[in-house]
Structures are given as structure tokens and as C-alpha cells.
Write a protein that holds these residues in place. Structure first.
Motif, short mmCIF file in Angstrom:
data_model
loop_
_atom_site.label_atom_id
_atom_site.label_comp_id
_atom_site.label_asym_id
_atom_site.label_seq_id
_atom_site.Cartn_x
_atom_site.Cartn_y
_atom_site.Cartn_z
N LYS A 88 0.87 -1.11 0.12
CA LYS A 88 0.05 -0.03 0.18
C LYS A 88 0.78 1.33 0.05
O LYS A 88 0.62 2.32 -0.93
N SER A 89 1.86 1.32 0.84
CA SER A 89 2.81 2.46 0.84
C SER A 89 3.53 2.52 -0.26
O SER A 89 3.57 3.79 -0.86
N GLN A 90 4.10 1.51 -1.00
CA GLN A 90 4.88 1.77 -2.07
C GLN A 90 3.92 2.04 -3.36
O GLN A 90 4.32 3.07 -4.24
N LEU A 91 2.61 1.71 -3.35
CA LEU A 91 1.71 1.90 -4.38
C LEU A 91 1.53 3.40 -4.26
O LEU A 91 1.29 4.27 -5.47
N LYS A 92 1.00 3.99 -3.12
CA LYS A 92 0.55 5.48 -3.00
C LYS A 92 1.79 6.18 -3.29
O LYS A 92 1.55 7.14 -4.16
N ASN A 93 3.10 6.06 -3.19
CA ASN A 93 4.16 6.75 -3.76
C ASN A 93 4.40 6.65 -5.14
O ASN A 93 4.66 7.70 -5.86
N LEU A 94 4.17 5.38 -5.77
CA LEU A 94 4.14 5.23 -7.31
C LEU A 94 3.03 6.37 -7.89
O LEU A 94 3.33 6.82 -9.07
N MET A 95 1.91 6.27 -7.32
CA MET A 95 0.54 6.69 -7.82
C MET A 95 0.96 8.37 -7.84
O MET A 95 0.62 9.09 -8.80
N LYS A 96 1.47 9.00 -6.72
CA LYS A 96 1.88 10.28 -6.65
C LYS A 96 2.96 10.60 -7.76
O LYS A 96 2.77 11.53 -8.35
N GLN A 97 3.79 9.83 -7.98
CA GLN A 97 4.87 9.83 -8.94
C GLN A 97 4.62 9.90 -10.38
O GLN A 97 5.07 10.61 -11.27
N SER A 98 3.50 9.26 -10.49
CA SER A 98 2.76 8.98 -11.87
C SER A 98 2.09 10.14 -12.35
O SER A 98 2.19 10.40 -13.40
N LEU A 99 1.84 11.13 -11.41
CA LEU A 99 0.96 12.32 -11.92
C LEU A 99 1.95 13.14 -12.84
O LEU A 99 1.50 13.92 -13.49
N ASN A 100 3.11 13.34 -12.56
CA ASN A 100 4.07 14.25 -13.14
C ASN A 100 5.03 13.46 -14.25
O ASN A 100 5.80 14.00 -14.60
N ALA A 101 4.99 11.92 -14.38
CA ALA A 101 5.73 11.44 -15.03
C ALA A 101 5.65 11.52 -16.60
O ALA A 101 4.33 11.75 -16.93
N GLU A 102 6.56 11.39 -17.45
CA GLU A 102 6.39 11.47 -18.77
C GLU A 102 7.17 10.51 -19.67
O GLU A 102 8.14 10.00 -19.02
N GLY A 103 6.74 10.46 -20.86
CA GLY A 103 7.46 9.51 -21.64
C GLY A 103 7.41 8.21 -20.99
O GLY A 103 6.55 7.38 -20.68
N LEU A 104 8.67 7.36 -21.45
CA LEU A 104 8.95 6.07 -20.78
C LEU A 104 8.78 6.04 -19.27
O LEU A 104 8.32 4.81 -19.10
N ASP A 105 8.76 6.97 -18.59
CA ASP A 105 8.81 6.87 -17.23
C ASP A 105 7.42 6.52 -16.80
O ASP A 105 7.30 5.84 -15.88
N ARG A 106 6.49 7.01 -17.43
CA ARG A 106 4.98 6.55 -17.13
C ARG A 106 4.83 4.87 -17.34
O ARG A 106 4.19 4.48 -16.57
N ILE A 107 5.37 4.55 -18.34
CA ILE A 107 5.33 3.06 -18.44
C ILE A 107 6.28 2.49 -17.44
O ILE A 107 5.68 1.20 -16.97
N ILE A 108 7.08 2.74 -17.13
CA ILE A 108 8.30 2.41 -16.01
C ILE A 108 7.50 2.28 -14.73
O ILE A 108 7.27 1.22 -13.92
N HIS A 109 6.60 3.29 -14.51
CA HIS A 109 5.88 3.56 -13.32
C HIS A 109 4.70 2.43 -13.23
O HIS A 109 4.51 1.84 -12.41
N MET A 110 4.24 2.38 -14.30
CA MET A 110 2.65 1.36 -14.44
C MET A 110 3.34 -0.02 -14.32
O MET A 110 2.57 -0.70 -13.76
N LEU A 111 4.52 -0.29 -15.01
CA LEU A 111 5.06 -1.85 -14.81
C LEU A 111 5.29 -2.07 -13.07
O LEU A 111 5.11 -2.93 -12.80
N SER A 112 5.89 -1.19 -12.54
CA SER A 112 6.09 -1.08 -11.10
C SER A 112 4.91 -1.44 -10.41
O SER A 112 4.87 -2.12 -9.42
N ILE A 113 4.03 -0.73 -10.72
CA ILE A 113 2.82 -0.72 -9.94
C ILE A 113 2.18 -2.17 -10.31
O ILE A 113 1.67 -2.70 -9.21
N LEU A 114 2.01 -2.67 -11.50
CA LEU A 114 1.60 -4.10 -11.77
C LEU A 114 2.35 -4.97 -11.20
O LEU A 114 1.90 -6.08 -10.61
N LYS A 115 3.77 -4.86 -11.08
CA LYS A 115 4.58 -5.80 -10.14
C LYS A 115 4.19 -6.05 -8.74
O LYS A 115 3.98 -7.29 -8.24
#
Length: 292
Positions: A131-158
Motif C-alpha cells: 500500500k505504501s509503495q503503491l501510494k508513492n508510485l501513484m503520486k509520482q505517476s502524476l508528473n511522469a512523462e514518456g517512458l517513465d510513465r510506462i516504467i511507473h505502471m509496470l512497477s505498480i503492476l509488479k
């Protein structure tokens, strides 16, 4: 009441949507959509309606909801007072299961993802470290761009796919299947037979023969594999269907009782109250009141 289909706005920002919402209250419309949804309530409280479940929500809750699962959040009445200064805040990620293309889910490395999407059909409340890890990744995803968006999403799914610290929201409709292929096939046969015939009088002899086991061996096997008796599982399947019919509000309770496989009204009421904590009428009243 039938849930309304909700069209997610075109994903102009990329392959999935992520939004940060701050508003007076959540939209109470009872709806569904083909996108899976990761929903983090930063601030807010009230009742949530997910599938066939009614429960409270409050600050910090994180849910993962599967495709086409009806849902809504209804804030408490104090949010709607003319003098209220309260508002709600949430981060929401929505994506289709094929957002990375059709091939992604067929990759050997992605084998846990389809299993995750299947579990999400009953909804998941996420707890603990994940839960803590996902909350942080969701916040980071708000401002992510380009490939970083995909990397964040793959991290969330993992994290979601490997996390075991969660609570299913709806009543169980399927097993946590063994990795053993033969055991999985046997449980699949039991599941499919039960889903097809739950409105009938299924005996232990009937279901044991499907499993090619003696009645005694089947009872021991089923309890070891699922942590519940077969009749507990069958009853929950029947109650799950009853909840759907009560939400649709298209059948009287006495008809629903027999359509779900119960042989008398008192038996139906007893099991319904044991599993949901409410009588059928209380459940229907709470649901219809909440989504209207």
C-alpha cells in the motif's frame, strides 16, 4: 438498479489515465467501465459500493477494481451541508488490460498479470508495505512523462501481482488455485460445475463424482485447497447471485430465494444474514439508497 456504463475520456496523455481529484464530494453515480481502476482515497469518508459489497471508506484506503465491476463512492451527509468546508481528495489510475498491447499478457514474464486481473474482478483492498509503495508510485505517476510513465505502471503492476496482503471486496467466486496443473484442472471442473448448477440441489456425491474422488476424499481435498467446505463455497456462490438480483430489483425476494438454489425462505434468510450481515431487504434498501 442497473449500473450505468461510463466512458473514460480518451487517453490523450498516454496509454493510461492518472488524475488527482479534489472536489466537494465523489460522484455517487453507480457505474462500470472496461478499464481497471486503482483508487487511492487521500481524504474522504462515507459508504462505498463495489460489486455486491457495501462498506465504509475513509482516509488512506487503496482499492484495485477489475474491469466492468460496478462501483461508486457516496460521501456522508455532512459533506453536503451548506456550511460544510469538507472536500474529498483522491488519485485514480485507470487502464485497459491490453494497454501495452495484446502480446504483453502472453509473454512468459507477464504470467502473474492475468492472474491479478482475474482477482481484481472481486475487488481488492490493499494493505501493508505494498500500500505504501503503491501510494508513492501513484503520486509520482502524476508528473511522469514518456517512458517513465510506462516504467511507473509496470512497477505498480509488479507490486499488485506479487502482493499477498490484500482483502477481497466481493464474496469469493473462484479459488486461489494451486500451481499443480492436475489440482488446478480438478478445481476448475468443480468451479465450472458449481457455477452452472448452483440453482440445483447439488449433493456431495454429485460434486465428488465430478472430481473423481470419494465423498470423504473430496471433502478433505476441497477443504485443504480452499480453506472452506464445499457447502460454504456453494452457499457463497448462491448468495452472490442473490445480491445481484436484489441490486437489479427485478424479482421479489421469495422468487430470488428459489432461483438461487435455496429450498426455503428461512434457510435463505439465515445464510444471507450470516454472510452479508444484513437481511435481503436491508441489503437491497441500503444498496438502492446508496446508489440513487
Amino acid at each position: 438498479m442497473k449500473a450505468q456504463f461510463h466512458m473514460i475520456p480518451a487517453m490523450l496523455q498516454g496509454s493510461y489515465t492518472v488524475k488527482h481529484e479534489i472536489k466537494k464530494a465523489f460522484d455517487p453515480t453507480w457505474h462500470y467501465h472496461p478499464e481497471l481502476e486503482l483508487h487511492y482515497v487521500i481524504r474522504g469518508h462515507g459508504k462505498r459500493f463495489i460489486g455486491n459489497n457495501i462498506d465504509n471508506f475513509s482516509d488512506g484506503e487503496l482499492l484495485f477494481i477489475g474491469e466492468n465491476v460496478p462501483h461508486t463512492w457516496k460521501c456522508d451527509q455532512d459533506y453536503f451541508s451548506s456550511k460544510s468546508l469538507k472536500n474529498v481528495e483522491a488519485i485514480v489510475i485507470q487502464f485497459r488490460k491490453d494497454f501495452l498491447g495484446d502480446v504483453f499478457l502472453d509473454l512468459p514474464e507477464s504470467h502473474l498479470i492475468p492472474q491479478l486481473f482475474e482477482k481484481a474482478k472481486e475487488g481488492m483492498v490493499i494493505h501493508g508495505k505494498a500500500k505504501s509503495q503503491l501510494k508513492n508510485l501513484m503520486k509520482q505517476s502524476l508528473n511522469a512523462e514518456g517512458l517513465d510513465r510506462i516504467i511507473h505502471m509496470l512497477s505498480i503492476l509488479k507490486i499488485l501481482a506479487t502482493n499477498k496482503d490484500f482483502t477481497p471486496i466481493s464474496f469469493p467466486g473462484k479459488f486461489n488455485l494451486s500451481k499443480d496443473t492436475f489440482a488446478k484442472q480438478r478445481l476448475d471442473r468443480v468451479y465450472k460445475y458449481t457455477i452452472t448448477n448452483y440453482m440445483e440441489d447439488i449433493t456431495l456425491d454429485d460434486i465428488s463424482s465430478i472430481s473423481n474422488l470419494s465423498t470423504t476424499s473430496f471433502c478433505r481435498y476441497f477443504k485443504a485447497m480452499t480453506k472452506m467446505t464445499y457447502y460454504d463455497f456453494l452457499t457463497k456462490i448462491r448468495i452472490k447471485h442473490a445480491c445481484k438480483l436484489l441490486i437489479d430489483d427485478s424479482h421479489p425476494t421469495n422468487i430470488i430465494c428459489y432461483e438461487c438454489g435455496f429450498n426455503n425462505i428461512s434457510n435463505f434468510y439465515r445464510h444471507f444474514k450470516r454472510i452479508t450481515g444484513l437481511t435481503p431487504k436491508e441489503y437491497q434498501r441500503s444498496y438502492l439508497k446508496g446508489i440513487n
